[in-house]
Design a protein around this motif. Sequence first.
Motif, PDB file in Angstrom:
ATOM      1  N   THR A   1       0.837  -1.200   0.000  1.00  0.00           N
ATOM      2  CA  THR A   1       0.000   0.000   0.000  1.00  0.00           C
ATOM      3  C   THR A   1       0.870   1.248   0.000  1.00  0.00           C
ATOM      4  N   MET A   2       0.539   2.172  -0.906  1.00  0.00           N
ATOM      5  CA  MET A   2       1.251   3.439  -0.995  1.00  0.00           C
ATOM      6  C   MET A   2       0.501   4.502  -0.198  1.00  0.00           C
ATOM      7  N   VAL A   3       1.242   5.286   0.586  1.00  0.00           N
ATOM      8  CA  VAL A   3       0.682   6.424   1.310  1.00  0.00           C
ATOM      9  C   VAL A   3       1.310   7.675   0.716  1.00  0.00           C
ATOM     10  N   ILE A   4       0.492   8.462   0.024  1.00  0.00           N
ATOM     11  CA  ILE A   4       0.965   9.630  -0.711  1.00  0.00           C
ATOM     12  C   ILE A   4       0.861  10.858   0.182  1.00  0.00           C
TER      13      ILE A   4
ATOM     14  N   VAL B   1       4.257  -0.043   4.855  1.00  0.00           N
ATOM     15  CA  VAL B   1       3.668   0.620   3.695  1.00  0.00           C
ATOM     16  C   VAL B   1       4.766   1.367   2.952  1.00  0.00           C
ATOM     17  N   MET B   2       4.424   1.914   1.789  1.00  0.00           N
ATOM     18  CA  MET B   2       5.353   2.724   1.005  1.00  0.00           C
ATOM     19  C   MET B   2       4.961   4.193   1.158  1.00  0.00           C
ATOM     20  N   LEU B   3       5.768   4.967   1.862  1.00  0.00           N
ATOM     21  CA  LEU B   3       5.525   6.392   2.038  1.00  0.00           C
ATOM     22  C   LEU B   3       6.173   7.147   0.879  1.00  0.00           C
ATOM     23  N   VAL B   4       5.374   7.884   0.134  1.00  0.00           N
ATOM     24  CA  VAL B   4       5.857   8.578  -1.060  1.00  0.00           C
ATOM     25  C   VAL B   4       5.470  10.048  -0.980  1.00  0.00           C
ATOM     26  N   ARG B   5       6.440  10.930  -1.198  1.00  0.00           N
ATOM     27  CA  ARG B   5       6.161  12.365  -1.222  1.00  0.00           C
ATOM     28  C   ARG B   5       5.821  12.807  -2.629  1.00  0.00           C
TER      29      ARG B   5
END
Length: 363
Positions: free
Chosen positions: A30-33, A172-176
Amino acid sequence: MSQGQKVNFGSTVTLNQLRKMIPVYAPQVTMVIQSEPGCGKSSLLAAIAEDNGDAWRKPGDVCPSDRYDYIYVDCPVKDSMDVGAYIPNRDAQQLEFFASELFMLKSSKPKVVMLDEMMKSQKMLQIIWTRLMLEKMAGDVPLPEGSYIFATSNNSSDGVGDGLLAHAGNRVMLVRMAKPTPNQWLNWAAGAGISTVIRTWVALNQRCLASYLDGGQEDNPYIFKPGNKVLSFVSPRSLAKSDVVVRHADKFGSEITQAALAGVIGHAAAESMAAYISLEKEIIPTVEALRNPETALIPEKIAAQFMMALNALEDLQTQDDLSSFMTYMKRMKSEELRSLFFSQLMSNKRTARLGRNNAEVCA
């Protein structure tokens, strides 16, 4: 943050890159944008639906022929009963979980779930969302095979109440997400039909889309800054929302228009943009410039010239039209104006076809 200091949060990705990344990565992790407020994160679900060839665009759309069910969850306004509840089963003498309609589990289609502003949820809901993100479970009910989830929130440094459960961060995948550049926003705004007044103002006031993370923005009166008690500021979202105000300026007059703009984009931007609205009266109609490109009047103020160029992009229909306007525009002295015109010309599918085959442009 010290004076002029740039905060480095590592690499960022654009909105257009994210719409391609999410369908590839999210089924596995899961990506968290994360981004500043008002940068367009909430538009990702509709963008993914469009890329999938599905018709869904907004909550409430019913699209039986779509491949996926698209589920938008406005996390801060939800509580646990919006997800489901445990109901006593007297015969079995145990509690059974009943999922709500939120996740459309009566449909067997795979789901694409967007948890918008997930990190602003109350702690109990974050526990529920965490299980959904990690196990694809709505309470005790699994989502159909092929479903995936992604979440959005603001940067923790924005100071607007975003936090993630400690044990979930490494799962999760934290993405800025990068804030759009002025040119990126202008390209989008042209396709969305945003007023030329607003687009001209952005083109000539490009620091309005700077980020406080860039450093050196302490004196920038337009943008969001953590700790400021100002609710209205310039963002890609608020610029788009100000369109309705600008388009009705004649109806309400300058004082009401400026007050309304201040409530959307802040006082400093409203005062500045209001001056641009008055310049519309100085714009020469495109048809006049096309008819007499060597002699038609050129507006004195550079902002009016910018507005005229952006208006022309909407009016040009033929190669002859483009050639005539290029002749007219050569009489304008601003290299910045010509650069913007060419950028906008080639970013639109319709006008790009004219530009690629035009001798004046290719010269």
